[in-house]
Design a protein around this motif. Structure first.
Motif, PDB file in Angstrom:
ATOM      1  N   ARG A 186     -14.730 -23.327  11.036  1.00 28.76           N
ATOM      2  CA  ARG A 186     -15.934 -23.719  11.770  1.00 28.76           C
ATOM      3  C   ARG A 186     -16.257 -25.162  11.401  1.00 28.76           C
ATOM      4  NH1 ARG A 186     -15.215 -20.176  14.954  1.00 28.76           N
ATOM      5  NH2 ARG A 186     -16.137 -18.137  14.817  1.00 28.76           N
ATOM      6  N   LYS A 187     -16.507 -25.998  12.404  1.00 25.70           N
ATOM      7  CA  LYS A 187     -16.883 -27.398  12.182  1.00 25.70           C
ATOM      8  C   LYS A 187     -18.285 -27.625  12.726  1.00 25.70           C
ATOM      9  CE  LYS A 187     -12.318 -29.575  12.369  1.00 25.70           C
ATOM     10  NZ  LYS A 187     -12.248 -30.241  11.078  1.00 25.70           N
ATOM     11  N   TRP A 217      -8.177 -14.340  -1.209  1.00 24.76           N
ATOM     12  CA  TRP A 217      -8.953 -14.954  -0.135  1.00 24.76           C
ATOM     13  C   TRP A 217      -9.730 -16.140  -0.676  1.00 24.76           C
ATOM     14  CZ3 TRP A 217      -9.049 -14.392   5.016  1.00 24.76           C
ATOM     15  CH2 TRP A 217      -8.324 -13.309   5.535  1.00 24.76           C
ATOM     16  N   TRP A 218      -9.860 -17.163   0.181  1.00 23.65           N
ATOM     17  CA  TRP A 218     -10.550 -18.402  -0.180  1.00 23.65           C
ATOM     18  C   TRP A 218     -11.502 -18.818   0.931  1.00 23.65           C
ATOM     19  CZ3 TRP A 218      -9.758 -20.490  -4.915  1.00 23.65           C
ATOM     20  CH2 TRP A 218      -8.630 -20.051  -5.616  1.00 23.65           C
ATOM     21  N   VAL A 246     -16.290 -25.407   7.168  1.00 24.09           N
ATOM     22  CA  VAL A 246     -15.946 -24.322   6.264  1.00 24.09           C
ATOM     23  C   VAL A 246     -14.805 -23.559   6.920  1.00 24.09           C
ATOM     24  CG1 VAL A 246     -17.716 -22.779   7.213  1.00 24.09           C
ATOM     25  CG2 VAL A 246     -16.805 -22.355   4.922  1.00 24.09           C
ATOM     26  N   TYR A 247     -13.834 -23.158   6.117  1.00 25.04           N
ATOM     27  CA  TYR A 247     -12.788 -22.286   6.641  1.00 25.04           C
ATOM     28  C   TYR A 247     -12.407 -21.259   5.600  1.00 25.04           C
ATOM     29  CZ  TYR A 247      -9.214 -25.412   4.448  1.00 25.04           C
ATOM     30  OH  TYR A 247      -8.450 -26.169   3.586  1.00 25.04           O
ATOM     31  N   GLU A 265     -16.810 -14.228   6.099  1.00 19.00           N
ATOM     32  CA  GLU A 265     -17.891 -14.371   7.072  1.00 19.00           C
ATOM     33  C   GLU A 265     -17.406 -14.879   8.414  1.00 19.00           C
ATOM     34  OE1 GLU A 265     -20.687 -17.013   5.274  1.00 19.00           O
ATOM     35  OE2 GLU A 265     -21.239 -15.580   3.725  1.00 19.00           O
ATOM     36  N   LEU A 266     -16.267 -15.521   8.470  1.00 16.62           N
ATOM     37  CA  LEU A 266     -15.836 -16.220   9.681  1.00 16.62           C
ATOM     38  C   LEU A 266     -14.925 -15.385  10.576  1.00 16.62           C
ATOM     39  CD1 LEU A 266     -15.176 -19.739   8.150  1.00 16.62           C
ATOM     40  CD2 LEU A 266     -17.236 -18.913   9.275  1.00 16.62           C
TER      41      LEU A 266
END
Length: 140
Positions: free
Chosen positions: A76-77, A103-104, A92-93, A138-139
């Motif tokens: 997400r930008k 996971w990161w 954030v990615y 979350e994404l």
């Protein structure tokens, strides 16, 4: 494609800057190194964390390697600011490490500079990684 324009062209307005940011987000989420690389000039200069790259070929190779290691990548930008031929974004990615399954969530800022055809000739990225549990995503 290197001679083609990549609208919207500079100078940026709020609307055109938001369009550039959304186009970048969409392209990066495709995880297609060729598609992403076409947004940059043939001699584009990059700083990505501690890596310095020059030109589309290096960018393409970097991205191909990135997405072999960073599985299920989702980005997400958000537009931060704009002026003339420059745009700043924060992002954030999330991704899963191909090696160990960790996971990161990666947070960062980018500064972009465009040529008169709307191609990015310079990208400066600062990025920090935070380990997360799969349930914390979350994404997705």
């Amino acid at each position: 494609m290197s001679g083609d324009a990549r609208p919207p062209l500079p100078p940026s307005t709020e609307e055109s800057a938001r369009l550039k940011v959304q186009a970048a987000e969409d392209a990066w989420n495709s995880r297609d190194p060729e598609r992403v690389a076409l947004a940059y000039t043939e001699d584009s200069q990059w700083r990505n964390r501690d890596r310095f790259l020059t030109g589309r070929a290096e960018i393409r190779a970097f991205l191909a390697d990135k997405w072999r290691r960073e599985l299920d990548y989702r980005l997400r930008k958000e537009l931060w600011s704009y002026a003339g031929n420059r745009i700043s974004v924060r992002f954030v990615y999330e991704w899963c490490d191909a090696g160990d399954g960790q996971w990161w969530r990666s947070h960062g800022n980018e500064q972009w500079e465009f040529d008169e055809r709307g191609l990015m000739r310079r990208r400066e990225a600062s990025i920090n990684d935070v380990a997360i549990a799969r349930a914390e995503r979350e994404l997705f």
